[in-house]
Design an enzyme around this catalytic site. Sequence first.
Site, PDB file in Angstrom:
ATOM      1  N   ARG A   1     -72.624  15.124  47.684  1.00  0.00           N
ATOM      2  CA  ARG A   1     -71.252  14.660  47.912  1.00  0.00           C
ATOM      3  C   ARG A   1     -70.296  15.837  48.109  1.00  0.00           C
ATOM      4  O   ARG A   1     -69.314  15.714  48.825  1.00  0.00           O
ATOM      5  CB  ARG A   1     -70.775  13.795  46.744  1.00  0.00           C
TER       6      ARG A   1
ATOM      7  N   LYS B   1     -77.153  -3.510  36.860  1.00  0.00           N
ATOM      8  CA  LYS B   1     -76.348  -4.712  36.632  1.00  0.00           C
ATOM      9  C   LYS B   1     -76.291  -5.678  37.790  1.00  0.00           C
ATOM     10  O   LYS B   1     -76.060  -5.283  38.922  1.00  0.00           O
ATOM     11  CB  LYS B   1     -74.920  -4.288  36.291  1.00  0.00           C
TER      12      LYS B   1
ATOM     13  N   GLY C   1     -75.160   6.700  44.495  1.00  0.00           N
ATOM     14  CA  GLY C   1     -75.494   8.011  43.939  1.00  0.00           C
ATOM     15  C   GLY C   1     -76.874   8.050  43.314  1.00  0.00           C
ATOM     16  O   GLY C   1     -77.660   8.972  43.564  1.00  0.00           O
TER      17      GLY C   1
ATOM     18  N   GLY D   1     -71.208   1.226  46.160  1.00  0.00           N
ATOM     19  CA  GLY D   1     -70.441  -0.024  46.233  1.00  0.00           C
ATOM     20  C   GLY D   1     -69.736  -0.139  47.570  1.00  0.00           C
ATOM     21  O   GLY D   1     -69.725  -1.208  48.202  1.00  0.00           O
TER      22      GLY D   1
HETATM   23  P1  AMP Z   1     -76.487   0.854  38.980  1.00  0.00           P
HETATM   24  O1  AMP Z   1     -75.407   1.797  38.590  1.00  0.00           O
HETATM   25  O2  AMP Z   1     -76.202  -0.581  38.680  1.00  0.00           O
HETATM   26  O3  AMP Z   1     -76.991   1.073  40.405  1.00  0.00           O
HETATM   27  O4  AMP Z   1     -77.714   1.189  38.038  1.00  0.00           O
HETATM   28  C1  AMP Z   1     -78.390   2.408  38.044  1.00  0.00           C
HETATM   29  C2  AMP Z   1     -79.077   2.542  36.706  1.00  0.00           C
HETATM   30  O5  AMP Z   1     -79.921   1.432  36.495  1.00  0.00           O
HETATM   31  C3  AMP Z   1     -79.945   3.763  36.551  1.00  0.00           C
HETATM   32  O6  AMP Z   1     -79.334   4.621  35.645  1.00  0.00           O
HETATM   33  C4  AMP Z   1     -81.250   3.201  35.985  1.00  0.00           C
HETATM   34  O7  AMP Z   1     -81.721   3.936  34.882  1.00  0.00           O
HETATM   35  C5  AMP Z   1     -80.855   1.816  35.530  1.00  0.00           C
HETATM   36  N1  AMP Z   1     -81.986   0.880  35.501  1.00  0.00           N
HETATM   37  C6  AMP Z   1     -82.830   0.595  36.498  1.00  0.00           C
HETATM   38  N2  AMP Z   1     -83.776  -0.269  36.086  1.00  0.00           N
HETATM   39  C7  AMP Z   1     -83.514  -0.552  34.798  1.00  0.00           C
HETATM   40  C8  AMP Z   1     -84.149  -1.374  33.809  1.00  0.00           C
HETATM   41  N3  AMP Z   1     -85.236  -2.070  34.096  1.00  0.00           N
HETATM   42  N4  AMP Z   1     -83.593  -1.417  32.585  1.00  0.00           N
HETATM   43  C9  AMP Z   1     -82.487  -0.710  32.320  1.00  0.00           C
HETATM   44  N5  AMP Z   1     -81.852   0.083  33.182  1.00  0.00           N
HETATM   45  C10 AMP Z   1     -82.358   0.172  34.419  1.00  0.00           C
END
Ligand code: AMP
Length: 398
Positions: A36, A203, A356, A379
């Site tokens: 970035r 999430k 990211g 996003g």
């Molecule tokens: P996001 O910011 O929603 O794109 O989420 C990214 C994060 O999701 C990363 O830090 C991953 O460690 C976490 N992640 C991916 N799979 C899982 C899982 N099965 N359980 C918990 N966290 C997760």
Amino acid sequence: MIKTLNDIEIEGKRVFIRCDFNVPKDEFGNITDDRRIRAALPTIRYCMDRDCKIILASHYERPEPGKYEEKFSLKPIAKRLHQLLKLDKDILMAADVVGPDAKAKAAAMEIGDILLLENLRYEAGETKNDAALAAELASFGDIYVNDAFGACHRKHASIYAITKHFDKNHKVAGFLMKKEINFFGKVIEDPVRPFVAVVGGSKVSGKLEALTNLVSKVDKIIIGGGMAFTFLKALGYEIGNSLVEDNLVEEAKSVMAKAKELNVKFYLPVDIVVATEFSQNATVKYLPIQEIPKGWMGLDIGPATTRLFREALNDAQTIIWNGPMGVFEIDKFSKGSIKMSHYIAESHATTIVGGGDTADVVARAGDADEMTFVSTGGGASLELIEGKVLPGMEAIEN
Ligand code: AMP
């Protein structure tokens, strides 16, 4: 058409550039991926070559407003920028955002100087799109440049309210922003099909709306990562202690129903890597999703799932990928994400990576050069593909 820097006169002016320097760091505070920062260089260099005074501003993560915490400071960014630009003189680093130090340093700037303001989110007004903060920020520049594609979907003071202080010949997109918009514009207008979305991450809440809108645009949706468990729960599976958003189970059901109605193929994991703790030393089991034991949590997709997803990607002509397939930060749970990265990179499709974390996975997998486009926005890129107008774009178009 959104204007960019070479559409206006900037010679010798004070240019305020909103960047997105929200880069990932490891547990020691080292920057693990400076893409970035590098992506902002063409805009900065263009202004340097035109004898501008350059004021840079960015947010970094989510500090508590009003409270200075070293770990959220942009000082390491100033150092990295200095190295990347190979400057003789230092980048001026302000100790605050719009406080006395930033103002004093801005007032003393000479031609060619670069001043980096502190983390915009130290100011409570940033995320509130506060007019007073926007006015203070605007006073630093004669020209406003938005090069923060990754933050453009947010109506924040430095993205939105600030633009009211500049007329249409004094506010433009930076080169990075322009490149991202052009690229996504082509994909939205006319994607070559089959068009596949691979969505993961932690999430559902952050991506549910995107998923709902994507269903009507794509031919296949592949879900991995923590968000898969809300869908698996909606289908009635025992998911143990895996990440879940209980309040979204019903909405997850309706996304799946909509996919079915539109004949969009919907893929969920069929097996999972489970552990009892988030740790490299954890005991892990590879289990079909039918067998997740109570008390265990799913932290990566399993080998059968990666093969299934690979099959589903086989005929893809356009692939967008947003969100890792597991907790890739821990080696033991990174395999699913790394393998997906390889499969996507190997495909003959147009491949677009956003976010990211996902870009970090791709970099770790050594696949960055094999992807068609790695966006600096997560996003923001999802919202663009959904066909939304981003507040940051709208604000400089007017
Ligand atoms: P996001 O910011 O929603 O794109 O989420 C990214 C994060 O999701 C990363 O830090 C991953 O460690 C976490 N992640 C991916 N799979 C899982 C899982 N099965 N359980 C918990 N966290 C997760």
